[in-house]
Design a protein around this motif. Structure first.
Motif, PDB file in Angstrom:
ATOM      1  N   ALA A 107       0.711  -1.411   0.027  1.00  0.00           N
ATOM      2  CA  ALA A 107       0.133  -0.025   0.038  1.00  0.00           C
ATOM      3  C   ALA A 107       0.766   1.291   0.007  1.00  0.00           C
ATOM      4  O   ALA A 107       0.507   2.330  -0.485  1.00  0.00           O
ATOM      5  N   ASN A 108       2.175   1.163   0.579  1.00  0.00           N
ATOM      6  CA  ASN A 108       2.929   2.320   0.618  1.00  0.00           C
ATOM      7  C   ASN A 108       4.242   1.988  -0.286  1.00  0.00           C
ATOM      8  O   ASN A 108       5.393   2.528   0.335  1.00  0.00           O
ATOM      9  N   ALA A 109       4.197   1.365  -1.069  1.00  0.00           N
ATOM     10  CA  ALA A 109       5.424   0.797  -1.674  1.00  0.00           C
ATOM     11  C   ALA A 109       5.014   0.639  -3.398  1.00  0.00           C
ATOM     12  O   ALA A 109       4.202  -0.149  -3.469  1.00  0.00           O
ATOM     13  N   ASP A 110       6.035   0.761  -4.087  1.00  0.00           N
ATOM     14  CA  ASP A 110       5.915   0.623  -5.552  1.00  0.00           C
ATOM     15  C   ASP A 110       7.495   0.409  -6.151  1.00  0.00           C
ATOM     16  O   ASP A 110       8.598   0.701  -5.609  1.00  0.00           O
ATOM     17  N   VAL A 111       7.601  -0.067  -7.373  1.00  0.00           N
ATOM     18  CA  VAL A 111       8.684  -0.411  -8.352  1.00  0.00           C
ATOM     19  C   VAL A 111       8.594   0.671  -9.422  1.00  0.00           C
ATOM     20  O   VAL A 111       7.764   0.740 -10.146  1.00  0.00           O
ATOM     21  N   GLY A 112       9.787   1.319  -9.560  1.00  0.00           N
ATOM     22  CA  GLY A 112       9.673   2.270 -10.689  1.00  0.00           C
ATOM     23  C   GLY A 112      11.187   2.221 -11.427  1.00  0.00           C
ATOM     24  O   GLY A 112      12.151   1.512 -11.114  1.00  0.00           O
ATOM     25  N   TYR A 113      10.969   2.831 -12.683  1.00  0.00           N
ATOM     26  CA  TYR A 113      12.351   3.017 -13.348  1.00  0.00           C
ATOM     27  C   TYR A 113      12.643   4.298 -13.639  1.00  0.00           C
ATOM     28  O   TYR A 113      11.641   5.304 -13.895  1.00  0.00           O
ATOM     29  N   TYR A 114      13.839   4.703 -13.439  1.00  0.00           N
ATOM     30  CA  TYR A 114      14.290   5.975 -13.727  1.00  0.00           C
ATOM     31  C   TYR A 114      15.851   6.139 -14.481  1.00  0.00           C
ATOM     32  O   TYR A 114      16.763   5.419 -14.328  1.00  0.00           O
ATOM     33  N   ALA A 115      15.909   6.756 -15.740  1.00  0.00           N
ATOM     34  CA  ALA A 115      17.119   6.873 -16.475  1.00  0.00           C
ATOM     35  C   ALA A 115      17.329   8.541 -16.686  1.00  0.00           C
ATOM     36  O   ALA A 115      16.248   9.351 -16.686  1.00  0.00           O
ATOM     37  N   TRP A 116      18.643   8.892 -16.350  1.00  0.00           N
ATOM     38  CA  TRP A 116      18.795  10.347 -16.316  1.00  0.00           C
ATOM     39  C   TRP A 116      20.174  10.767 -16.893  1.00  0.00           C
ATOM     40  O   TRP A 116      20.959   9.867 -17.346  1.00  0.00           O
ATOM     41  N   ARG A 117      20.355  11.826 -17.324  1.00  0.00           N
ATOM     42  CA  ARG A 117      21.377  12.465 -18.126  1.00  0.00           C
ATOM     43  C   ARG A 117      22.492  12.700 -17.081  1.00  0.00           C
ATOM     44  O   ARG A 117      22.400  13.340 -16.016  1.00  0.00           O
TER      45      ARG A 117
END
Length: 262
Positions: A89-99
């Protein structure tokens, strides 16, 4: 492989304490920075940056930090960011790509993100995990986030303080100029941009799903549910090591938009 776990109450308390401990250096713009350099042969430094925000409520700051749709609007570091799945309920999985600053290669991470609101503190914790459908990409260096996060503390009805903590293995022996640039310029610059984004957020949110805030209302979360058993902690040892220690800083006008950590 060590399985991923959603942080418990003790983990959130430890993160808050870690954000608050240590010595700080304050610049003329009101930013306080604390940099803990790694020992020889280690690439993992800890960077903390704190800013007092006199015109943004803690609740707005917290919403902006969560809102990935809005982040694509204000964060020029972003190559790609999206939520993948819900694990609690208070957690997820995500993707992040950055310069990253030129001539470094750009980075990406897959992270588990957990959050908590308690005692006037809004806390977000991130750490790297392995997801079977998100292997490392050939065009990006997969970094390892040992721990990053935000601690937002309400200091009044329309004011707050924000502490950002990052301990990231960027996979490679980074040049000294990168560490200096991160601590002295890139992260403080990002926080100043975040402040501006927070001021503009209420007007933007009025036009973009005003009442949709799944980080506050779990019943709104439409992400697919993912079992923690399918995830494992991402170890640095299993990833390719990229040695960029000899790269010299390039003079590039767009370098101010490069970042190092999420």
């Amino acid at each position: 492989m060590e399985r991923a776990q959603v942080p418990d109450a003790a983990a959130f308390r430890a993160f808050r304490q870690r954000c608050q401990d240590g010595s700080w250096q304050r610049d003329r713009g009101g930013l306080a920075v604390s940099l803990q350099l790694p020992p020889p042969g280690c690439a993992v430094h800890q960077l903390k940056c704190r800013i007092d925000v006199p015109d943004v409520p803690a609740e707005t700051m917290y919403d902006v930090l969560h809102d990935s749709e809005y982040r694509r609007q204000w964060d020029s570091n972003v190559i790609d960011t999206h939520d993948i799945a819900q694990v609690a309920a208070n957690a997820d999985v995500g993707y992040y790509a950055w310069r990253c600053p030129k001539p470094l290669k750009n980075r990406d991470v897959v992270m588990l993100r957990a959050w908590q609101v308690e005692d006037g503190y809004h806390t977000i914790i991130n750490f790297s995990i392995k997801h079977p459908k998100y292997p490392p990409r050939k065009d990006l260096v997969r970094a390892v986030c040992l721990l990053t996060g935000y601690l937002v503390h309400s200091t009044g009805p329309n004011s707050c303080s924000l502490t950002y903590l990052a301990q990231v293995d960027p996979k490679g022996s980074l040049p000294k100029w990168v560490v200096n640039k991160a601590s002295q310029y890139l992260v403080p610059q990002m926080l100043k941009k975040l402040h501006k984004a927070c001021v503009q957020y209420p007007a933007w949110k009025q036009q973009h799903n005003l009442n949709m805030k799944p980080w506050l209302y779990p019943e709104q979360n439409k992400l697919p549910v993912l079992a923690l058993s399918e995830l494992a902690l991402q170890s640095a040892a299993s990833l390719e090591n990229i040695d960029e220690s000899s790269l010299a800083e390039e003079k590039d006008e767009s370098s101010e938009h490069g970042g190092l950590e999420n």
